[in-house]
Design a protein around this motif. Sequence first.
Motif, short mmCIF file in Angstrom:
data_model
loop_
_atom_site.label_atom_id
_atom_site.label_comp_id
_atom_site.label_asym_id
_atom_site.label_seq_id
_atom_site.Cartn_x
_atom_site.Cartn_y
_atom_site.Cartn_z
N GLY A 93 -39.27 16.97 -18.60
CA GLY A 93 -38.54 17.96 -19.38
C GLY A 93 -39.18 19.34 -19.35
O GLY A 93 -40.39 19.47 -19.15
N ALA A 105 -32.35 28.66 -17.64
CA ALA A 105 -32.48 27.20 -17.53
C ALA A 105 -31.70 26.68 -16.32
O ALA A 105 -32.20 25.87 -15.53
CB ALA A 105 -31.97 26.53 -18.81
N ALA A 109 -33.27 24.95 -12.95
CA ALA A 109 -32.87 23.60 -12.55
C ALA A 109 -32.40 23.60 -11.10
O ALA A 109 -32.78 22.75 -10.29
CB ALA A 109 -31.78 23.08 -13.48
N CYS A 180 -24.31 21.07 -23.87
CA CYS A 180 -25.25 20.80 -22.79
C CYS A 180 -24.52 20.82 -21.46
O CYS A 180 -23.28 20.82 -21.40
CB CYS A 180 -25.98 19.47 -23.01
SG CYS A 180 -24.95 18.01 -22.98
N GLU A 182 -24.86 18.89 -17.63
CA GLU A 182 -25.55 17.78 -16.99
C GLU A 182 -25.33 17.83 -15.48
O GLU A 182 -24.28 18.24 -15.00
CB GLU A 182 -25.08 16.44 -17.55
CG GLU A 182 -25.45 16.31 -19.02
CD GLU A 182 -25.30 14.90 -19.57
OE1 GLU A 182 -26.19 14.47 -20.31
OE2 GLU A 182 -24.30 14.23 -19.27
N TRP A 210 -29.93 14.82 -14.77
CA TRP A 210 -30.63 15.84 -15.57
C TRP A 210 -29.69 16.40 -16.63
O TRP A 210 -28.58 16.81 -16.32
CB TRP A 210 -31.10 16.95 -14.65
CG TRP A 210 -32.23 17.80 -15.15
CD1 TRP A 210 -32.77 17.83 -16.41
CD2 TRP A 210 -32.96 18.76 -14.37
NE1 TRP A 210 -33.80 18.73 -16.45
CE2 TRP A 210 -33.94 19.32 -15.23
CE3 TRP A 210 -32.89 19.21 -13.06
CZ2 TRP A 210 -34.84 20.31 -14.80
CZ3 TRP A 210 -33.79 20.19 -12.63
CH2 TRP A 210 -34.75 20.73 -13.49
N ASN A 211 -30.17 16.39 -17.84
CA ASN A 211 -29.40 16.97 -18.95
C ASN A 211 -30.11 18.23 -19.43
O ASN A 211 -31.31 18.20 -19.69
CB ASN A 211 -29.32 15.94 -20.08
CG ASN A 211 -28.39 16.39 -21.20
OD1 ASN A 211 -27.87 17.50 -21.18
ND2 ASN A 211 -28.19 15.53 -22.18
N ASN A 212 -29.38 19.32 -19.51
CA ASN A 212 -29.93 20.57 -20.07
C ASN A 212 -29.18 20.90 -21.36
O ASN A 212 -27.98 21.17 -21.32
CB ASN A 212 -29.74 21.73 -19.08
CG ASN A 212 -30.80 21.75 -17.98
OD1 ASN A 212 -31.53 22.72 -17.82
ND2 ASN A 212 -30.87 20.68 -17.21
N VAL A 233 -33.95 25.82 -25.43
CA VAL A 233 -33.54 24.90 -24.36
C VAL A 233 -34.36 23.63 -24.43
O VAL A 233 -35.57 23.67 -24.70
CB VAL A 233 -33.71 25.56 -22.97
CG1 VAL A 233 -33.50 24.55 -21.85
CG2 VAL A 233 -32.75 26.74 -22.80
N THR A 235 -34.56 20.03 -22.03
CA THR A 235 -33.96 19.32 -20.91
C THR A 235 -34.61 17.95 -20.70
O THR A 235 -35.72 17.71 -21.16
CB THR A 235 -34.05 20.10 -19.56
OG1 THR A 235 -35.25 19.75 -18.87
CG2 THR A 235 -33.95 21.59 -19.76
#
Length: 474
Positions: A93, A105, A109, A180, A182, A210-212, A233, A235
């Motif tokens: 994360g 963010a 990513a 979010c 993803e 991946w989840n942000n 943020v 993640t």
Amino acid sequence: MKTSELRSKYLQFFESKGHKPVRSSSLVPHNDPTLLFTNAGMNQFKDVFLGFEKRDYTRATTAQKCVRAGGKHNDLENVGYTARHHTFFEMLGNFSFGDYFKQQAIHYAWEFLTSPEWLNIPKEKLLVTVYAEDDEAYNIWHNEIGIPAERIVRIGDNKGAKYASDNFWQMGDTGPCGPCTEIFYDHGEEIWGGIPGSAEEDGDRWIEIWNNVFMQFNRDEQGNMNPLPKPSVDTGMGLERMAAVLQHVHSNYEIDLFQNLVKAAARETGVAFSMDVPSLKVIADHIRACSFLIADGVLPSNEGRGYVLRRIIRRAVRHGYKLGQKGAFFHKLVPDLVQEMGDAYPELKEKQTQIMDALKNEETRFAETLEKGMGLLENALNTSTQTLSGEVIFKLYDTYGFPYDLTADICRERDVEMDEDGFNREMEAQRARARSAQNFKANTQLDYNGADTEFTGYADRSGSAKIIALYKGS
Ligand code: ATP
Ligand code: MG
Ligand code: MG
Ligand code: MG
């Protein structure tokens, strides 16, 4: 790329972007009785997000030990059935505490995933979801990153929908929350599954990697969403899922780290190594959860966290039994796990002996009743075909130490229904007996500790408003 290399690369990438590497917190959230086990990277920072706690950094990055078994995020039933769920896993994360927000963010990513210096994943294999109304995130993906519209899926909070992908995270009834985005990886058309939001989204083709989460609002008691002065943020990337992508395998169980554990499970149960034996994968999964939980101080017991641990151990032992191993075998996988993960998590090495002892103890204990219980169960399954009666489920539970979910695991394999109401009636009758025993003993002035050892679901029933660290996106 080996799993351990991916772990270091992630931390290195975010460190190079000014994030402070912070050690994983314990699996037991000691100061949060509402949370069963640490289930996400943000748990250890929840007070920082809430503004109750200040740190001397505004950006952090972690590889966090997580357990999702019992409680709100229960993936126990998925293990052995999907290619992507574990009870124990590591969540990578990066966190911004009022520092950068959506744009940064998303750019981070994307850079980490696709840049040739980092993971170099082909862009066309990725698909993203955004919260339905989040035009800002949509536009960043579409206009700045250049993702074509057909690979950006807008997902709402879908309350009540059957296939409820959910791209709005909230802490509880009140508090910080936000949309979010993803990121999913397409493992290819030969694997069953549909894109997020479709009826086949539970398949394993498009896997969420991946989840942000954009913590953007503070929801007040009237339900108003007040913009946070400093949006943040949070993640979470699944280490094992990402390793599978990078090692060009579809299932998490085929990554380097798991291969050796599955082999160890085969060795200790005396069956030929194969990725097609679900029980071997279940055992490999469970040795991680159990060992890490014991290393963090949990011991098998009849309530709360200890009961979840007991359930996982007994499930593993039952899978060994299914493969023909009737002796204590499970604890013998610990050295293999230490070999795989002891460098990253020295607590495993330090506590190796205690872990092995605790597992062996529990295995030996359960072995005394497992065979008899299985006999009773086989008998019942032979006589009644469709549904296992509440009396039998209760007897297995009460006399033979079969947790309800262990019996359910077996019934699911055999395609047999369970009379859950009947079981609950038996449990209620037992509670009534315990109460009357308690009254009797209280009347006679004896000290009574209570014989009711039922596990009541813990975090699930303790009030969702207090459970901070939950992603609604599960
Ligand atoms: P899924 O929809 O696949 O169950 P999730 O939405 O519940 O995942 P999040 O709560 O968003 O997952 O957690 C962040 C990331 O952690 C996920 O994107 C995934 O990569 C990883 N992850 C979640 N649950 C598991 C699990 N049980 N085993 C391994 N990795 C997981
Ligand atoms: Mg998610
Ligand atoms: Mg999800
Ligand atoms: Mg989930």
